[in-house]
Design an enzyme around this catalytic site. Structure first.
Site, PDB file in Angstrom:
ATOM      1  N   ARG A 108     -13.982  13.884   7.314  1.00  0.00           N
ATOM      2  CA  ARG A 108     -12.660  14.511   7.475  1.00  0.00           C
ATOM      3  C   ARG A 108     -12.342  15.406   6.292  1.00  0.00           C
ATOM      4  O   ARG A 108     -11.775  16.494   6.442  1.00  0.00           O
ATOM      5  CB  ARG A 108     -11.582  13.423   7.630  1.00  0.00           C
ATOM      6  CG  ARG A 108     -11.654  12.710   8.968  1.00  0.00           C
ATOM      7  CD  ARG A 108     -10.795  11.453   8.956  1.00  0.00           C
ATOM      8  NE  ARG A 108      -9.404  11.751   8.690  1.00  0.00           N
ATOM      9  CZ  ARG A 108      -8.559  10.910   8.102  1.00  0.00           C
ATOM     10  NH1 ARG A 108      -8.954   9.716   7.719  1.00  0.00           N
ATOM     11  NH2 ARG A 108      -7.309  11.257   7.894  1.00  0.00           N
ATOM     12  N   HIS A 156       0.839  -1.197   0.000  1.00  0.00           N
ATOM     13  CA  HIS A 156       0.000   0.000   0.000  1.00  0.00           C
ATOM     14  C   HIS A 156       0.873   1.245   0.000  1.00  0.00           C
ATOM     15  O   HIS A 156       1.915   1.275   0.629  1.00  0.00           O
ATOM     16  CB  HIS A 156      -0.904   0.004   1.245  1.00  0.00           C
ATOM     17  CG  HIS A 156      -1.777   1.210   1.328  1.00  0.00           C
ATOM     18  ND1 HIS A 156      -2.925   1.340   0.575  1.00  0.00           N
ATOM     19  CD2 HIS A 156      -1.658   2.355   2.041  1.00  0.00           C
ATOM     20  CE1 HIS A 156      -3.477   2.516   0.847  1.00  0.00           C
ATOM     21  NE2 HIS A 156      -2.733   3.151   1.728  1.00  0.00           N
ATOM     22  N   SER A 196      -7.166   4.911   9.427  1.00  0.00           N
ATOM     23  CA  SER A 196      -7.893   4.817   8.164  1.00  0.00           C
ATOM     24  C   SER A 196      -7.209   3.828   7.216  1.00  0.00           C
ATOM     25  O   SER A 196      -7.842   2.915   6.671  1.00  0.00           O
ATOM     26  CB  SER A 196      -7.960   6.225   7.537  1.00  0.00           C
ATOM     27  OG  SER A 196      -8.325   6.172   6.186  1.00  0.00           O
ATOM     28  N   LYS A 222      -8.409  -0.641   6.555  1.00  0.00           N
ATOM     29  CA  LYS A 222      -8.687  -1.275   5.260  1.00  0.00           C
ATOM     30  C   LYS A 222      -7.695  -2.404   4.988  1.00  0.00           C
ATOM     31  O   LYS A 222      -8.049  -3.452   4.463  1.00  0.00           O
ATOM     32  CB  LYS A 222      -8.634  -0.220   4.148  1.00  0.00           C
ATOM     33  CG  LYS A 222      -9.818   0.756   4.241  1.00  0.00           C
ATOM     34  CD  LYS A 222      -9.684   1.941   3.325  1.00  0.00           C
ATOM     35  CE  LYS A 222      -8.650   2.914   3.798  1.00  0.00           C
ATOM     36  NZ  LYS A 222      -8.699   4.249   3.235  1.00  0.00           N
ATOM     37  N   ASP A 252     -14.688   3.727   7.850  1.00  0.00           N
ATOM     38  CA  ASP A 252     -13.674   4.612   7.250  1.00  0.00           C
ATOM     39  C   ASP A 252     -14.276   5.469   6.146  1.00  0.00           C
ATOM     40  O   ASP A 252     -13.922   6.635   5.996  1.00  0.00           O
ATOM     41  CB  ASP A 252     -12.500   3.790   6.691  1.00  0.00           C
ATOM     42  CG  ASP A 252     -11.479   4.705   6.024  1.00  0.00           C
ATOM     43  OD1 ASP A 252     -10.924   5.565   6.731  1.00  0.00           O
ATOM     44  OD2 ASP A 252     -11.284   4.605   4.803  1.00  0.00           O
TER      45      ASP A 252
HETATM   46  N1  URA Z   1      -5.281   7.379   2.779  1.00  0.00           N
HETATM   47  C1  URA Z   1      -6.276   6.795   3.484  1.00  0.00           C
HETATM   48  O1  URA Z   1      -6.732   5.710   3.154  1.00  0.00           O
HETATM   49  N2  URA Z   1      -6.753   7.449   4.567  1.00  0.00           N
HETATM   50  C2  URA Z   1      -6.283   8.637   4.996  1.00  0.00           C
HETATM   51  O2  URA Z   1      -6.738   9.144   5.992  1.00  0.00           O
HETATM   52  C3  URA Z   1      -5.260   9.248   4.234  1.00  0.00           C
HETATM   53  C4  URA Z   1      -4.768   8.581   3.137  1.00  0.00           C
END
Ligand code: URA
Length: 433
Positions: free
Chosen positions: A168, A82, A183, A187, A161
């Site tokens: 946010r 990621h 966040s 995932k 999220d």
């Molecule tokens: N990427 C994400 O998945 N969440 C965030 O808060 C910032 C970047």
């Protein structure tokens, strides 16, 4: 306790309990906590921070807000990858097929691009027919047969999220290490891999502008992964300038294919190598020396390119694009942005190149915006390169001229020229394991 008291607790700099955090996350998921209260707590977290324990609980509650993918019936260690997001960042589309060709299963659920950073899904969707919306069963079938699959995050993956990020985004509460870490990791933990390599981008074009902040985020991400039973490592890489020579969607797919043919630009090849070797090492099947040799071998033999083609075809896409780039969407028009004077490229600001690409239609400002897969920016000169006045530095690729003036303005601001050769920062800034 009234939810107002939970907000006040954080406002006054105190740690929240696990119960407070569970209540917050379930209340946000079911919409039983109104947006104004959720936003107030988010702002208090931005200003007061969270302990590692609170961040771990927040992540866990967000994972539990949805389904966790069960990959246990797929053999071997599954290693995820990621990136925290950058401009021209196409590493996953190159690295996943290379690792799969080396025998490592790489499951990957990606997000869409928003703002100046591009999204892996948008890039892949420039391939005619490529489906990113697979069911979990289809995803697992592709993982079994090809060794890697890149799809979109399913609706049931950490739904908390999705709601929190939307809030946010409109309440200036994105930049917070615990909120970003929870966040991202909610995932990633819900995706069901056993190990994870994170590319924490640092610089102008990244969420984290300073190395100190990038290190802090990397540390928080790795701590959550380890707490969640997923062996996690983070590599901090430079995002002052775009990665590679292509920024957009179809143009980035072409650059991925070229890299898999052994003709990638040096910076992109270096970042793929740095992250790829960690993916292979975390799989437990390679040590550092054998990982590097295996990565190079997978490209040289053509196995990695064949794996990309197999993944594209398994997901309904036109695999012939790997040999015939004219099957991809393209831009009808081009405009060169040139060096205003002689010297050296001292900086090529990633965020501004990303915004130029967005203005040309290659990115989206709002989730519902449509992306022009043929548009983008090609880079002719990178930081450190010598230029003469009038040399092309950037080429803007577009179909719709409405954003062109804006894109030219961003592109011109992105280019900084100095009289002397600049000190070029290393690409890999550190590793947190
Ligand atoms: N990427 C994400 O998945 N969440 C965030 O808060 C910032 C970047």
């Amino acid at each position: 306790m009234n939810f107002v008291d939970v907000i006040a607790k954080k406002r006054d700099g105190n740690a929240l309990s696990r119960e407070d955090i569970d209540r917050f996350v379930s209340g946000v998921t079911t919409a039983s906590i109104p947006d104004y209260q959720a936003s107030a707590l988010l702002m208090a977290i931005v200003l007061r921070g969270m302990t590692d324990q609170e961040t771990g609980w927040l992540t866990d509650a967000m994972v539990r807000s949805g389904d966790r993918v069960d990959l246990s019936d797929i053999e071997g260690i599954k290693v995820g990858k990621h990136s925290t997001g950058g401009v021209g960042d196409k590493v996953s589309i190159i690295l996943a097929p290379i690792a799969a060709a080396c025998g490592v299963v790489v499951p990957k659920m990606s997000g869409r691009g928003l703002g100046h950073t591009g999204g892996t899904l948008d890039k892949l969707e420039s391939i005619p027919g490529y489906r990113t919306a697979l069911t979990v069963e289809e995803f697992k079938r592709v993982l079994r047969t090809v060794g890697t699959s890149i799809i979109g995050q399913t609706a049931s993956l950490a739904p908390a999220d999705k709601r929190l990020y939307a809030l946010r985004d409109v309440t200036a509460t994105v930049p917070s290490v615990p909120l970003i870490a929870a966040s991202v990791m909610s995932k990633k933990l819900a995706e069901g891999g056993n190990a994870l390599v994170l590319d924490v981008k640092c610089g102008d074009g990244a969420f984290m502008k300073s190395e100190k902040d990038a290190r802090e985020l990397a540390r928080a991400l790795v701590a959550i992964g380890s707490q969640g039973g997923v062996r996690t490592e983070a590599v901090i890489t430079n995002m002052d300038a775009p990665l590679g020579l292509a920024v957009g969607n179809a143009v980035e797919i072409i650059e991925c294919i070229e890299t898999l043919k052994g003709r990638g630009p040096a910076d992109l090849v270096a970042v793929v190598g740095a992250l790829g070797s960690r993916v292979l090492v975390l799989s437990g099947r390679f040590d550092e020396a054998s990982a590097d040799a295996a990565l190079r071998g997978a490209i040289a033999s053509g196995a990695a390119l064949a794996t990309l083609r197999a993944m594209i075809e398994a997901q309904g896409g036109d695999g012939a694009v790997v040999d015939d780039y004219s099957r991809l969407p393209a831009a009808a028009r081009r405009k060169a942005v040139t060096a205003p004077r002689e010297g050296y490229i001292a900086a090529l600001k990633a965020d501004l190149v990303g915004r130029a690409s967005m203005a040309l239609g290659a990115g989206r400002e709002r989730v519902e915006d449509r992306v022009d897969h043929g548009a983008g920016v090609m880079i002719s000169k990178k930081p450190g390169d010598a230029v003469r006045a009038g040399d092309t530095v950037l080429e803007l690729l577009y179909n719709d001229a409405r954003g062109l003036a804006q894109a030219v303005a961003f592109a011109e601001q992105a280019i900084h020229i100095a009289s002397d050769p600049p000190a070029v920062k290393p690409l890999v800034l550190g590793r947190v394991a």
